[in-house]
Write a protein that holds these residues in place. Structure first.
Motif, PDB file in Angstrom:
ATOM      1  N   GLY A 179       0.829  -1.189   0.000  1.00  0.00           N
ATOM      2  CA  GLY A 179       0.000   0.000   0.000  1.00  0.00           C
ATOM      3  C   GLY A 179       0.870   1.248   0.000  1.00  0.00           C
ATOM      4  N   GLY A 180       0.269   2.378  -0.306  1.00  0.00           N
ATOM      5  CA  GLY A 180       1.016   3.629  -0.333  1.00  0.00           C
ATOM      6  C   GLY A 180       0.116   4.815  -0.059  1.00  0.00           C
ATOM      7  N   GLN A 181       0.697   5.981  -0.118  1.00  0.00           N
ATOM      8  CA  GLN A 181      -0.024   7.209   0.189  1.00  0.00           C
ATOM      9  C   GLN A 181       0.509   8.355  -0.656  1.00  0.00           C
ATOM     10  OE1 GLN A 181       0.581   8.713   4.203  1.00  0.00           O
ATOM     11  NE2 GLN A 181       0.259  10.786   3.452  1.00  0.00           N
ATOM     12  N   SER A 182      -0.384   9.215  -1.115  1.00  0.00           N
ATOM     13  CA  SER A 182      -0.011  10.448  -1.801  1.00  0.00           C
ATOM     14  C   SER A 182      -0.807  11.595  -1.204  1.00  0.00           C
ATOM     15  CB  SER A 182      -0.306  10.364  -3.307  1.00  0.00           C
ATOM     16  OG  SER A 182       0.542   9.439  -3.951  1.00  0.00           O
ATOM     17  N   THR A 183      -0.233  12.795  -1.262  1.00  0.00           N
ATOM     18  CA  THR A 183      -0.948  13.995  -0.840  1.00  0.00           C
ATOM     19  C   THR A 183      -1.047  14.935  -2.030  1.00  0.00           C
ATOM     20  OG1 THR A 183      -0.135  13.813   1.428  1.00  0.00           O
ATOM     21  CG2 THR A 183      -1.002  15.944   0.755  1.00  0.00           C
ATOM     22  N   VAL A 184      -2.260  15.385  -2.328  1.00  0.00           N
ATOM     23  CA  VAL A 184      -2.501  16.270  -3.464  1.00  0.00           C
ATOM     24  C   VAL A 184      -2.837  17.665  -2.937  1.00  0.00           C
ATOM     25  CG1 VAL A 184      -3.817  16.621  -5.584  1.00  0.00           C
ATOM     26  CG2 VAL A 184      -3.391  14.294  -4.754  1.00  0.00           C
ATOM     27  N   ILE A 185      -2.186  18.670  -3.499  1.00  0.00           N
ATOM     28  CA  ILE A 185      -2.400  20.049  -3.060  1.00  0.00           C
ATOM     29  C   ILE A 185      -2.536  20.959  -4.278  1.00  0.00           C
ATOM     30  CG2 ILE A 185      -0.970  19.632  -1.005  1.00  0.00           C
ATOM     31  CD1 ILE A 185       1.205  21.376  -2.365  1.00  0.00           C
ATOM     32  N   THR A 186      -2.998  22.179  -4.048  1.00  0.00           N
ATOM     33  CA  THR A 186      -2.978  23.206  -5.085  1.00  0.00           C
ATOM     34  C   THR A 186      -1.625  23.891  -5.024  1.00  0.00           C
ATOM     35  OG1 THR A 186      -5.375  23.562  -4.876  1.00  0.00           O
ATOM     36  CG2 THR A 186      -4.088  25.278  -5.983  1.00  0.00           C
ATOM     37  N   GLN A 187      -0.902  23.864  -6.117  1.00  0.00           N
ATOM     38  CA  GLN A 187       0.449  24.432  -6.148  1.00  0.00           C
ATOM     39  C   GLN A 187       0.400  25.949  -6.197  1.00  0.00           C
ATOM     40  OE1 GLN A 187       3.193  23.643  -5.250  1.00  0.00           O
ATOM     41  NE2 GLN A 187       4.707  23.281  -6.838  1.00  0.00           N
ATOM     42  N   HIS A 188       1.342  26.575  -5.517  1.00  0.00           N
ATOM     43  CA  HIS A 188       1.455  28.038  -5.523  1.00  0.00           C
ATOM     44  C   HIS A 188       2.907  28.420  -5.774  1.00  0.00           C
ATOM     45  CE1 HIS A 188      -2.637  28.592  -4.044  1.00  0.00           C
ATOM     46  NE2 HIS A 188      -2.398  27.666  -3.126  1.00  0.00           N
ATOM     47  N   GLY A 189       3.116  29.430  -6.614  1.00  0.00           N
ATOM     48  CA  GLY A 189       4.443  29.976  -6.807  1.00  0.00           C
ATOM     49  C   GLY A 189       5.388  29.123  -7.610  1.00  0.00           C
ATOM     50  N   SER A 190       4.910  28.480  -8.670  1.00  0.00           N
ATOM     51  CA  SER A 190       5.776  27.686  -9.547  1.00  0.00           C
ATOM     52  C   SER A 190       5.130  27.680 -10.929  1.00  0.00           C
ATOM     53  CB  SER A 190       5.915  26.257  -9.013  1.00  0.00           C
ATOM     54  OG  SER A 190       4.821  25.465  -9.406  1.00  0.00           O
ATOM     55  N   PRO A 191       5.813  27.093 -11.917  1.00  0.00           N
ATOM     56  CA  PRO A 191       5.190  27.011 -13.252  1.00  0.00           C
ATOM     57  C   PRO A 191       3.842  26.296 -13.241  1.00  0.00           C
ATOM     58  CG  PRO A 191       7.532  26.568 -13.430  1.00  0.00           C
ATOM     59  CD  PRO A 191       7.223  26.647 -11.959  1.00  0.00           C
ATOM     60  N   LEU A 192       3.584  25.484 -12.204  1.00  0.00           N
ATOM     61  CA  LEU A 192       2.304  24.790 -12.091  1.00  0.00           C
ATOM     62  C   LEU A 192       1.344  25.532 -11.172  1.00  0.00           C
ATOM     63  CD1 LEU A 192       3.506  21.068 -11.847  1.00  0.00           C
ATOM     64  CD2 LEU A 192       2.648  22.288 -13.861  1.00  0.00           C
ATOM     65  N   ASP A 193       1.548  26.817 -10.992  1.00  0.00           N
ATOM     66  CA  ASP A 193       0.725  27.622 -10.092  1.00  0.00           C
ATOM     67  C   ASP A 193      -0.767  27.420 -10.393  1.00  0.00           C
ATOM     68  OD1 ASP A 193       0.725  29.807  -8.021  1.00  0.00           O
ATOM     69  OD2 ASP A 193      -0.458  30.788  -9.582  1.00  0.00           O
ATOM     70  N   GLY A 194      -1.510  27.090  -9.331  1.00  0.00           N
ATOM     71  CA  GLY A 194      -2.946  26.889  -9.475  1.00  0.00           C
ATOM     72  C   GLY A 194      -3.350  25.486  -9.866  1.00  0.00           C
ATOM     73  N   ARG A 195      -2.384  24.654 -10.213  1.00  0.00           N
ATOM     74  CA  ARG A 195      -2.682  23.271 -10.595  1.00  0.00           C
ATOM     75  C   ARG A 195      -2.702  22.368  -9.368  1.00  0.00           C
ATOM     76  NH1 ARG A 195      -3.858  22.246 -16.174  1.00  0.00           N
ATOM     77  NH2 ARG A 195      -2.447  23.437 -17.502  1.00  0.00           N
ATOM     78  N   ARG A 196      -3.434  21.274  -9.479  1.00  0.00           N
ATOM     79  CA  ARG A 196      -3.401  20.236  -8.450  1.00  0.00           C
ATOM     80  C   ARG A 196      -2.179  19.360  -8.719  1.00  0.00           C
ATOM     81  NH1 ARG A 196      -5.955  20.911  -3.946  1.00  0.00           N
ATOM     82  NH2 ARG A 196      -6.411  18.679  -3.678  1.00  0.00           N
ATOM     83  N   ILE A 197      -1.311  19.205  -7.715  1.00  0.00           N
ATOM     84  CA  ILE A 197      -0.101  18.409  -7.906  1.00  0.00           C
ATOM     85  C   ILE A 197       0.053  17.399  -6.773  1.00  0.00           C
ATOM     86  CG2 ILE A 197       1.056  20.264  -9.187  1.00  0.00           C
ATOM     87  CD1 ILE A 197       2.555  19.573  -5.923  1.00  0.00           C
ATOM     88  N   VAL A 198       0.765  16.324  -7.063  1.00  0.00           N
ATOM     89  CA  VAL A 198       1.028  15.274  -6.086  1.00  0.00           C
ATOM     90  C   VAL A 198       2.378  15.560  -5.455  1.00  0.00           C
ATOM     91  CG1 VAL A 198       1.268  12.791  -5.715  1.00  0.00           C
ATOM     92  CG2 VAL A 198      -0.269  13.645  -7.509  1.00  0.00           C
ATOM     93  N   ARG A 199       2.397  15.788  -4.159  1.00  0.00           N
ATOM     94  CA  ARG A 199       3.654  16.090  -3.469  1.00  0.00           C
ATOM     95  C   ARG A 199       4.666  14.965  -3.684  1.00  0.00           C
ATOM     96  NH1 ARG A 199       4.538  19.843   0.375  1.00  0.00           N
ATOM     97  NH2 ARG A 199       2.828  21.200   1.016  1.00  0.00           N
TER      98      ARG A 199
END
Length: 288
Positions: free
Chosen positions: A256-276
């Motif tokens: 099993g595993g785990q991921s955390t998804v957040i809204t990115q701020h201050g990068s080329p992916l600003d505003g995108r949902r990204i997987v830490r």
């Protein structure tokens, strides 16, 4: 290393384990998981309760493979039974109850005390030993203040020893995690349907007892997912308790595993949902 506060299991250990597995099945049903997953835990509970020999003897003599070979016991449930036999606790049950305490879990690792456990959780936003092992492997742990390469490697060795008996005998590390596309679909679904999902009452950061966290159980392809909003101190501190989504995943024959998804701020992916921890994969996904 067994938590000294773990409950003592004496006679009736098979019944104790069966009770815990049955409780997982009941909670999954209450939270609208698939009937297949619910029945898997209930069938395993009934089988363990009916065993004429101690299940610990099977585990001690034949390891996790011996558990997997039992009727109705698959890879994931064998790992759950092994965790119970090793520690007396069952992390999936704590998660479904809303009583999981990652910092206490991390303190079962040699060289990790309360301060470092807190730093790991608040910096990396992880909640399982498997996720901590992944952070050792990809170098994230060694970048945290108080950890260097030597300490991180030592923790990695301890984790490997603790988890080796629970993981499948062989697996392809390249396929241990779902695709970015699958994780983001689960993330979107959990946020879009949050108001209509079953919920759990977290024990941490819930002094009034009024807070509830929606929980989504979902299957996609061969993967089974459980998604919840983060209940970490950092999520509360930065006002991201309705933004950061913690997603647990598993599939047959794989850890099993785990991921955390957040809204990115201050990068080329600003505003995108990204997987830490998988920012590069996310950048490639969005580029396509």
């Amino acid at each position: 290393m067994t938590d000294p506060k773990a409950p003592t299991i004496r006679a009736g250990e098979n019944l104790f384990i069966a009770e815990k597995l049955r409780e997982v099945g009941d909670l999954l049903e209450q939270q609208n998981a698939t009937q297949f997953r619910v029945n898997a835990y209930r069938d395993a509970a009934s089988y363990v309760a009916s065993l004429s020999e101690p299940i610990r003897t099977i585990y001690r003599t034949r390891g996790k493979r011996g558990l997997e070979d039992l009727p109705t016991i698959g890879v994931s449930i064998a790992a759950a039974i092994a965790e119970l036999l090793d520690s007396g606790f069952l992390s999936v049950l704590d998660r479904l109850r809303g009583s999981i305490d990652p910092e206490k879990l991390f303190q079962t690792i040699p060289m990790i005390g309360p301060s470092l456990a807190h730093r790991i959780h608040e910096t990396l936003h992880i909640e399982t030993l498997e996720a901590l092992e992944a952070a050792v492997i990809d170098g994230r742990l060694s970048k945290i203040k108080g950890f260097g390469t030597r300490r991180s490697d030592s923790i990695g060795h301890s984790l490997n020893d603790m988890l080796a008996r629970r993981r499948p005998l062989a697996h392809d590390k390249a396929t241990d995690a779902p695709s970015i596309a699958d994780i983001l679909v689960v993330d979107q679904k959990s946020r879009d349907t949050a108001d209509n999902l079953p919920s759990i009452k977290p024990h941490r950061f819930n002094e009034s007892g009024q807070r509830r966290i929606p929980v989504l159980h979902m299957e996609r392809g061969q993967w089974q997912f459980t998604a919840l909003f983060s209940n970490s101190g950092a999520a509360h501190k930065y006002g991201r308790t309705r933004d950061w989504v913690v997603i647990y995943f598993e599939r047959s024959g794989h850890p099993g595993g785990q991921s955390t998804v957040i809204t990115q701020h201050g990068s080329p992916l600003d505003g995108r949902r990204i997987v830490r921890g998988r920012e590069q994969d996310c950048a490639q996904f969005y580029a396509r």
